[in-house]
Design a protein around this motif. Structure first.
Motif, short mmCIF file in Angstrom:
data_model
loop_
_atom_site.label_atom_id
_atom_site.label_comp_id
_atom_site.label_asym_id
_atom_site.label_seq_id
_atom_site.Cartn_x
_atom_site.Cartn_y
_atom_site.Cartn_z
N MET A 226 0.84 -1.19 0.00
CA MET A 226 0.00 0.00 0.00
C MET A 226 0.89 1.24 0.00
O MET A 226 1.83 1.34 0.78
CB MET A 226 -0.90 -0.02 1.24
CG MET A 226 -1.76 1.22 1.37
SD MET A 226 -2.86 1.19 2.79
CE MET A 226 -4.29 0.50 2.02
N PRO A 227 0.58 2.21 -0.87
CA PRO A 227 1.41 3.42 -0.94
C PRO A 227 1.22 4.32 0.28
O PRO A 227 0.19 4.29 0.94
CB PRO A 227 0.90 4.12 -2.20
CG PRO A 227 -0.49 3.63 -2.38
CD PRO A 227 -0.52 2.24 -1.83
N LYS A 228 2.25 5.08 0.54
CA LYS A 228 2.18 6.09 1.60
C LYS A 228 2.13 7.45 0.93
O LYS A 228 2.47 7.60 -0.23
CB LYS A 228 3.41 5.99 2.51
CG LYS A 228 3.42 4.75 3.36
CD LYS A 228 4.60 4.78 4.31
CE LYS A 228 4.64 3.51 5.12
NZ LYS A 228 4.31 3.71 6.49
N PHE A 229 1.68 8.43 1.69
CA PHE A 229 1.54 9.79 1.18
C PHE A 229 2.24 10.77 2.10
O PHE A 229 2.19 10.63 3.32
CB PHE A 229 0.06 10.16 1.06
CG PHE A 229 -0.70 9.28 0.12
CD1 PHE A 229 -0.80 9.60 -1.23
CD2 PHE A 229 -1.29 8.11 0.57
CE1 PHE A 229 -1.48 8.77 -2.10
CE2 PHE A 229 -1.98 7.28 -0.30
CZ PHE A 229 -2.08 7.62 -1.64
N LYS A 230 2.89 11.77 1.50
CA LYS A 230 3.52 12.84 2.27
C LYS A 230 2.63 14.07 2.17
O LYS A 230 2.19 14.45 1.07
CB LYS A 230 4.90 13.15 1.70
CG LYS A 230 5.64 14.20 2.50
CD LYS A 230 7.06 14.38 2.01
CE LYS A 230 7.75 15.40 2.88
NZ LYS A 230 9.15 15.56 2.53
N VAL A 231 2.35 14.68 3.31
CA VAL A 231 1.48 15.86 3.37
C VAL A 231 2.29 17.03 3.92
O VAL A 231 2.93 16.90 4.97
CB VAL A 231 0.26 15.58 4.28
CG1 VAL A 231 -0.68 16.78 4.29
CG2 VAL A 231 -0.47 14.32 3.87
N GLU A 232 2.28 18.13 3.19
CA GLU A 232 3.05 19.32 3.59
C GLU A 232 2.19 20.57 3.49
O GLU A 232 1.25 20.62 2.70
CB GLU A 232 4.25 19.52 2.66
CG GLU A 232 5.23 18.39 2.61
CD GLU A 232 6.31 18.66 1.57
OE1 GLU A 232 7.39 19.12 1.95
OE2 GLU A 232 6.03 18.43 0.38
N VAL A 233 2.57 21.58 4.26
CA VAL A 233 1.95 22.90 4.14
C VAL A 233 3.05 23.89 3.77
O VAL A 233 4.08 23.98 4.44
CB VAL A 233 1.29 23.35 5.46
CG1 VAL A 233 0.78 24.78 5.35
CG2 VAL A 233 0.16 22.41 5.85
N ASP A 234 2.83 24.62 2.69
CA ASP A 234 3.75 25.67 2.28
C ASP A 234 3.46 26.89 3.15
O ASP A 234 2.45 27.57 2.98
CB ASP A 234 3.54 26.00 0.80
CG ASP A 234 4.51 27.04 0.26
OD1 ASP A 234 4.96 27.90 1.05
OD2 ASP A 234 4.78 27.01 -0.94
N LYS A 235 4.33 27.15 4.11
CA LYS A 235 4.11 28.23 5.09
C LYS A 235 4.11 29.61 4.45
O LYS A 235 3.51 30.54 4.99
CB LYS A 235 5.19 28.18 6.18
CG LYS A 235 5.23 26.89 6.95
CD LYS A 235 4.04 26.75 7.86
CE LYS A 235 4.19 25.49 8.70
NZ LYS A 235 3.13 25.27 9.60
N VAL A 236 4.77 29.77 3.32
CA VAL A 236 4.78 31.05 2.64
C VAL A 236 3.41 31.34 2.03
O VAL A 236 2.91 32.45 2.11
CB VAL A 236 5.89 31.09 1.55
CG1 VAL A 236 5.83 32.38 0.75
CG2 VAL A 236 7.26 30.91 2.18
N LYS A 237 2.80 30.32 1.44
CA LYS A 237 1.48 30.50 0.81
C LYS A 237 0.34 30.52 1.82
O LYS A 237 -0.67 31.17 1.59
CB LYS A 237 1.21 29.36 -0.18
CG LYS A 237 2.00 29.42 -1.45
CD LYS A 237 1.54 28.29 -2.36
CE LYS A 237 2.23 28.31 -3.69
NZ LYS A 237 1.75 27.21 -4.55
N CYS A 238 0.47 29.80 2.91
CA CYS A 238 -0.63 29.64 3.88
C CYS A 238 -1.06 30.99 4.44
O CYS A 238 -0.24 31.80 4.87
CB CYS A 238 -0.19 28.73 5.03
SG CYS A 238 -1.47 28.46 6.28
N ILE A 239 -2.38 31.22 4.42
CA ILE A 239 -2.94 32.47 4.95
C ILE A 239 -3.62 32.27 6.31
O ILE A 239 -4.20 33.20 6.86
CB ILE A 239 -3.91 33.12 3.95
CG1 ILE A 239 -5.07 32.18 3.62
CG2 ILE A 239 -3.17 33.58 2.69
CD1 ILE A 239 -6.18 32.81 2.78
N GLY A 240 -3.59 31.04 6.82
CA GLY A 240 -4.16 30.77 8.15
C GLY A 240 -5.67 30.81 8.21
O GLY A 240 -6.23 31.14 9.24
N CYS A 241 -6.34 30.45 7.13
CA CYS A 241 -7.80 30.53 7.10
C CYS A 241 -8.48 29.41 7.89
O CYS A 241 -9.63 29.54 8.28
CB CYS A 241 -8.31 30.53 5.66
SG CYS A 241 -8.14 28.97 4.79
#
Length: 67
Positions: free
Chosen positions: A1-16
């Motif tokens: 079963m494949p695994k997935f990497k989840v990231e947040v681009d802190k520069v783009k994130c507006i905190g909504c």
């Protein structure tokens, strides 16, 4: 079963908080001056709601990659 990497681009994130509302199991908001989204578990076995959170992010700050 494949695994997935989840990231947040802190520069783009507006905190909504849309990702937290959509996927509270794996997203939370950082406290303090920089109120940005944070991934609780960066590598997951099941994509689950992580892709939905990425899809609804208004600034496309969430990246989901298959490992």
């Amino acid at each position: 079963m494949p695994k997935f990497k989840v990231e947040v681009d802190k520069v783009k994130c507006i905190g909504c908080g849309a990702c937290v509302a959509q996927c509270p199991d794996n997203f939370e908001m950082e406290s303090g001056a920089e109120y940005k989204a944070k991934v609780k578990k960066p590598v997951v076995d099941n994509i689950g709601c992580n892709q939905e959170a990425a899809d609804i992010c208004p600034v496309q700050a969430i990246i989901v990659k298959k490992l």
